[in-house]
Design a protein around this motif. Structure first.
Motif, PDB file in Angstrom:
ATOM      1  N   LYS A 154       0.719  -1.051   0.123  1.00 24.52           N
ATOM      2  CA  LYS A 154      -0.059  -0.022  -0.092  1.00 24.52           C
ATOM      3  C   LYS A 154       0.756   1.262   0.003  1.00 24.52           C
ATOM      4  O   LYS A 154       0.679   2.364  -0.809  1.00 24.52           O
ATOM      5  N   PHE A 155       1.912   1.038   0.790  1.00 30.16           N
ATOM      6  CA  PHE A 155       2.905   2.266   0.896  1.00 30.16           C
ATOM      7  C   PHE A 155       3.486   2.434  -0.686  1.00 30.16           C
ATOM      8  O   PHE A 155       3.500   3.666  -1.005  1.00 30.16           O
ATOM      9  N   LYS A 156       4.181   1.365  -1.076  1.00 23.93           N
ATOM     10  CA  LYS A 156       4.566   1.583  -2.378  1.00 23.93           C
ATOM     11  C   LYS A 156       3.613   2.078  -3.636  1.00 23.93           C
ATOM     12  O   LYS A 156       3.883   3.159  -4.314  1.00 23.93           O
ATOM     13  N   ALA A 157       2.358   1.585  -3.532  1.00 24.25           N
ATOM     14  CA  ALA A 157       1.340   2.140  -4.395  1.00 24.25           C
ATOM     15  C   ALA A 157       1.177   3.536  -4.166  1.00 24.25           C
ATOM     16  O   ALA A 157       0.948   4.330  -5.259  1.00 24.25           O
ATOM     17  N   GLN A 158       0.996   3.949  -3.037  1.00 25.19           N
ATOM     18  CA  GLN A 158       0.834   5.290  -2.733  1.00 25.19           C
ATOM     19  C   GLN A 158       1.792   6.374  -3.372  1.00 25.19           C
ATOM     20  O   GLN A 158       1.750   7.636  -3.738  1.00 25.19           O
ATOM     21  N   LYS A 159       3.159   5.927  -3.164  1.00 31.55           N
ATOM     22  CA  LYS A 159       4.285   6.625  -3.359  1.00 31.55           C
ATOM     23  C   LYS A 159       4.497   6.742  -5.098  1.00 31.55           C
ATOM     24  O   LYS A 159       4.946   7.744  -5.561  1.00 31.55           O
ATOM     25  N   GLN A 160       4.151   5.521  -5.472  1.00 30.84           N
ATOM     26  CA  GLN A 160       4.247   5.407  -7.186  1.00 30.84           C
ATOM     27  C   GLN A 160       3.417   6.313  -7.553  1.00 30.84           C
ATOM     28  O   GLN A 160       3.470   6.865  -8.840  1.00 30.84           O
ATOM     29  N   GLY A 161       2.142   6.249  -7.043  1.00 26.97           N
ATOM     30  CA  GLY A 161       1.084   7.404  -7.645  1.00 26.97           C
ATOM     31  C   GLY A 161       1.591   8.761  -7.659  1.00 26.97           C
ATOM     32  O   GLY A 161       1.303   9.558  -8.621  1.00 26.97           O
ATOM     33  N   LEU A 162       2.366   9.200  -6.396  1.00 26.75           N
ATOM     34  CA  LEU A 162       2.712  10.496  -6.305  1.00 26.75           C
ATOM     35  C   LEU A 162       4.127  10.780  -7.125  1.00 26.75           C
ATOM     36  O   LEU A 162       4.159  11.751  -7.908  1.00 26.75           O
ATOM     37  N   PHE A 163       4.886   9.685  -7.406  1.00 24.88           N
ATOM     38  CA  PHE A 163       5.887  10.016  -8.204  1.00 24.88           C
ATOM     39  C   PHE A 163       5.538  10.220  -9.756  1.00 24.88           C
ATOM     40  O   PHE A 163       6.200  10.866 -10.499  1.00 24.88           O
ATOM     41  N   SER A 164       4.153   9.506  -9.947  1.00 22.32           N
ATOM     42  CA  SER A 164       3.882   9.699 -11.567  1.00 22.32           C
ATOM     43  C   SER A 164       2.989  10.927 -11.739  1.00 22.32           C
ATOM     44  O   SER A 164       2.972  11.465 -12.889  1.00 22.32           O
ATOM     45  N   THR A 165       2.522  11.672 -10.853  1.00 26.07           N
ATOM     46  CA  THR A 165       1.944  12.715 -10.724  1.00 26.07           C
ATOM     47  C   THR A 165       2.508  14.027 -10.403  1.00 26.07           C
ATOM     48  O   THR A 165       2.303  15.260 -11.258  1.00 26.07           O
ATOM     49  N   LEU A 166       3.615  14.042  -9.440  1.00 23.80           N
ATOM     50  CA  LEU A 166       4.353  15.162  -9.242  1.00 23.80           C
ATOM     51  C   LEU A 166       5.402  15.479 -10.300  1.00 23.80           C
ATOM     52  O   LEU A 166       6.155  14.635 -10.685  1.00 23.80           O
ATOM     53  N   SER A 167       5.544  16.571 -10.733  1.00 25.14           N
ATOM     54  CA  SER A 167       6.477  17.170 -11.552  1.00 25.14           C
ATOM     55  C   SER A 167       7.740  17.387 -10.951  1.00 25.14           C
ATOM     56  O   SER A 167       8.905  17.182 -11.866  1.00 25.14           O
ATOM     57  N   TRP A 168       7.935  17.445  -9.713  1.00 21.35           N
ATOM     58  CA  TRP A 168       9.140  17.640  -9.143  1.00 21.35           C
ATOM     59  C   TRP A 168       9.129  17.486  -7.670  1.00 21.35           C
ATOM     60  O   TRP A 168       8.057  17.515  -6.953  1.00 21.35           O
ATOM     61  N   ILE A 169      10.192  17.034  -6.922  1.00 19.21           N
ATOM     62  CA  ILE A 169      10.312  16.939  -5.464  1.00 19.21           C
ATOM     63  C   ILE A 169      11.506  17.666  -5.143  1.00 19.21           C
ATOM     64  O   ILE A 169      12.632  17.249  -5.580  1.00 19.21           O
ATOM     65  N   TYR A 170      11.382  18.415  -3.921  1.00 16.07           N
ATOM     66  CA  TYR A 170      12.945  18.933  -3.491  1.00 16.07           C
ATOM     67  C   TYR A 170      13.104  18.484  -2.319  1.00 16.07           C
ATOM     68  O   TYR A 170      12.250  18.539  -1.304  1.00 16.07           O
ATOM     69  N   ILE A 171      14.000  17.900  -1.468  1.00 12.38           N
ATOM     70  CA  ILE A 171      14.602  17.567  -0.337  1.00 12.38           C
ATOM     71  C   ILE A 171      15.760  18.060   0.051  1.00 12.38           C
ATOM     72  O   ILE A 171      16.647  17.711  -0.701  1.00 12.38           O
ATOM     73  N   ALA A 172      15.885  18.704   1.293  1.00  7.44           N
ATOM     74  CA  ALA A 172      17.137  19.240   1.941  1.00  7.44           C
ATOM     75  C   ALA A 172      17.151  18.423   2.926  1.00  7.44           C
ATOM     76  O   ALA A 172      16.394  17.951   3.992  1.00  7.44           O
ATOM     77  N   VAL A 173      18.624  17.909   3.524  1.00 12.15           N
ATOM     78  CA  VAL A 173      18.756  17.184   4.493  1.00 12.15           C
ATOM     79  C   VAL A 173      20.036  17.648   5.355  1.00 12.15           C
ATOM     80  O   VAL A 173      20.811  18.404   4.545  1.00 12.15           O
ATOM     81  N   ASP A 174      20.015  17.741   6.577  1.00  8.09           N
ATOM     82  CA  ASP A 174      21.059  18.129   7.307  1.00  8.09           C
ATOM     83  C   ASP A 174      21.242  17.147   8.569  1.00  8.09           C
ATOM     84  O   ASP A 174      20.084  16.772   9.040  1.00  8.09           O
ATOM     85  N   ASP A 175      22.272  17.299   9.260  1.00  8.43           N
ATOM     86  CA  ASP A 175      22.823  16.920  10.447  1.00  8.43           C
ATOM     87  C   ASP A 175      22.339  15.494  10.464  1.00  8.43           C
ATOM     88  O   ASP A 175      21.460  14.808  11.387  1.00  8.43           O
TER      89      ASP A 175
END
Length: 541
Positions: A344-365
């Motif tokens: 279920k988690f994978k299907a939800q994420k795949q749906g987002l990956f196919s519809t979102l045109s971009w994702i930005y993630i900043a990581v620190d510490d």
């Protein structure tokens, strides 16, 4: 994007005197970055450590733990758990003062690995007592004296890591000149005078209140991000949220969420996960002098520690890239048992990956701790996509699968302001112009390989679809005539649903005397530390 990393190198060994399942920790000099609580059950010592540059603040107190020795396994066994835990918040409702003092700090026991191993119980706190702790025990919690817990109050924030072990060895956690202080202060006033007529609560009753949301705005919740209206996102995109707004969002997210420290029975783990790790027999290696032995220990652990650190960064990058490789980081069976259906988690994420045109993630510490048979990595994360924005502390729990590869078996999420908004504004204001200039030079110099590296595989350029068509057209043109001038002016940028939209006036000349002037529009999406072009069009002016 800059990644500040910390690796805590820890060896799991076993104390024969305390039983086969007693966990002893070895910490190197690099094991402390911001703050860390260490609980040494074998010596009844409690340490709060905080690092400022090269200076370490050490708060060192006597402590007590559960009536029974060993690692907690089941509810009611009166043992204190051993492993890596985190402070969930603060319980301030009236408690049984003689038993727990006037406030307590619940830990996230059972953590996801405890759940996998079939451990039960809950309500594991850091608290105090109404009388000096000397000669006392707890039902499984960690307790320090009342004056000491009051002194620690400003330090015990939600998310503070707590490492509990039968023994702790390091060269930094104990000031060699600091003697362990035994508190012999007189007993405080009675609970009635301390709390008025408010009813005292048992540990179980207070834990139920904690689960109902009485931990305050920074209490830990295990939840995925919630969507935010994109119009609101655009309005706040280039400015930081106030701390008050961030607190309000956190408090809203906490309503109705389930508690980490549930006392419900968990699904039985596999036999190999239920089994207690056997005590290691002394070997020639373990009989080396202590200094040489610890040096060998750290060297032996370095590869695993480096892997977890890099894997944590790679996991974030795969998520930001909307890549199918993101799912390869997971142990699907273990994740399903700790966090819900992986499919279920994978299907939800795949749906987002196919519809979102971009994702930005900043990581620190990025920080890493090793527990008995697992690792925990945690880090500040700032996530932005066209549908929502969120920020907080994310934790990943790693265990080896049947092939010996480390996989993510659980996640936890602590929403809070992490002050990484500037990374996206810097990426737009500084990195985007630098990216455009490198692309311009590759074009002007007719460097086909460099030019191709600036586009996504499925990029659109006017009527051309896909990188193959874009490169084929440029190779054909450049075989007959080469550009001599590519110049941009009047550049404007705005972050929109499709990505970063760059508009500019383009002047172009080639070596055959051709010249034109037009409006160039690029759509760029975040890609790792830089950008990549997903769409390009031009019209003559």
């Amino acid at each position: 994007m800059q990644f500040k990393t910390l690796v805590l190198s820890i060896l799991t060994v076993f104390s024969v005197s305390a039983g086969a399942n007693a966990w002893e920790v070895h910490l190197p000099e690099s094991a402390l970055d911001e703050s860390l609580i260490l609980v040494d059950k074998g010596k009844d010592e409690f340490f709060y450590l905080e690092k400022h540059g090269n200076e370490i603040t050490r708060l060192h107190y006597p402590s007590i733990h559960g009536e029974k020795e060993g690692d907690k396994q089941v509810q009611g066994d009166l043992k204190t758990p051993e492993g890596v835990y985190f402070v969930r918040g603060k319980i301030q409702v009236p408690l049984d003062f003689e038993m727990y003092g006037d406030h307590a700090y619940p830990l996230n026991y059972p953590n996801p690995i405890d759940v996998l191993r079939g451990k039960t119980g809950g309500g594991i706190w850091i608290h105090s007592k109404g009388n000096p702790i000397a000669g006392q025990v707890t039902q499984g919690c960690v307790a320090i004296d009342l004056a000491d817990i009051k002194a620690l109050d400003k330090y015990l924030q939600a998310g503070t890591p707590v490492l509990i072990a039968q023994g702790i060895k390091s060269s930094f956690h104990k000031d060699k000149e600091l003697e362990r202080r035994e508190v012999q202060s007189p007993a405080p006033e009675s609970p009635a005078k301390e709390h008025g007529e408010a009813p005292a609560l048992s540990e179980a009753e207070a834990e139920k209140l904690a689960e109902a949301g009485s931990l305050g705005a920074n209490a830990l919740e295990v939840a995925e991000e919630k969507e935010q209206d994109f119009s609101q996102l655009l309005n706040s995109f280039m400015s930081s949220d106030s701390s008050e707004n961030a607190e309000a969002k956190n408090e809203q997210k906490e309503q109705g969420e389930s508690s980490e420290a549930s006392t419900e029975e968990v699904q039985s783990a596999q036999d190999e996960e239920q089994a207690v790790i056997a005590a290691q027999e002394p070997t020639e290696e373990t009989q080396k002098p202590a200094a040489a032995q610890e040096e060998a220990v750290y060297a032996d652990n370095s590869q695993d520690m480096d892997f977890i650190r890099q894997a944590t960064l790679d996991w974030n990058n795969a998520w930001a890239d909307r890549s199918e490789e993101f799912f390869d980081f997971y142990d699907t069976e273990k994740y399903s048992r700790t966090s819900g259906s992986f499919e279920k988690f994978k299907a939800q994420k795949q749906g987002l990956f196919s519809t979102l045109s971009w994702i930005y993630i900043a990581v620190d510490d990025v920080e890493v701790l090793e527990g008995p048979g697992y690792f925990v990595s945690w880090f500040k994360q700032y996530y932005v996509a066209p549908n929502h924005k969120t920020e907080g502390i994310r934790r990943l729990y790693w265990m080896k699968d049947e092939t010996g590869a480390y996989k993510v078996c659980a996640m936890e999420w602590l929403p809070r302001a992490v002050k990484l908004e500037h990374t996206l504004t810097d990426k737009i204001q500084k990195d985007a112009p630098a990216f455009i200039e490198k692309w311009r030079l590759a074009w002007e110099q007719a460097d086909i390989n460099a030019y191709a590296s600036f586009y996504t595989e499925h990029a659109i350029q006017d009527t051309r679809r896909g990188l193959d068509q874009i490169i084929a057209q440029k190779q054909e043109v450049w075989s007959m005539k080469k550009p001599t001038k590519v110049h941009f002016s009047n550049i404007t940028m705005s972050m929109e649903k499709e990505g970063l939209i760059v508009r500019m006036v383009q002047d172009y000349e080639d070596n055959r005397g051709y010249h034109d002037k037009g409006m160039k529009v690029l759509t760029m999406i975040p890609k790792g530390d830089s950008w990549i072009i997903s769409k390009e069009w031009w019209r003559r002016l």
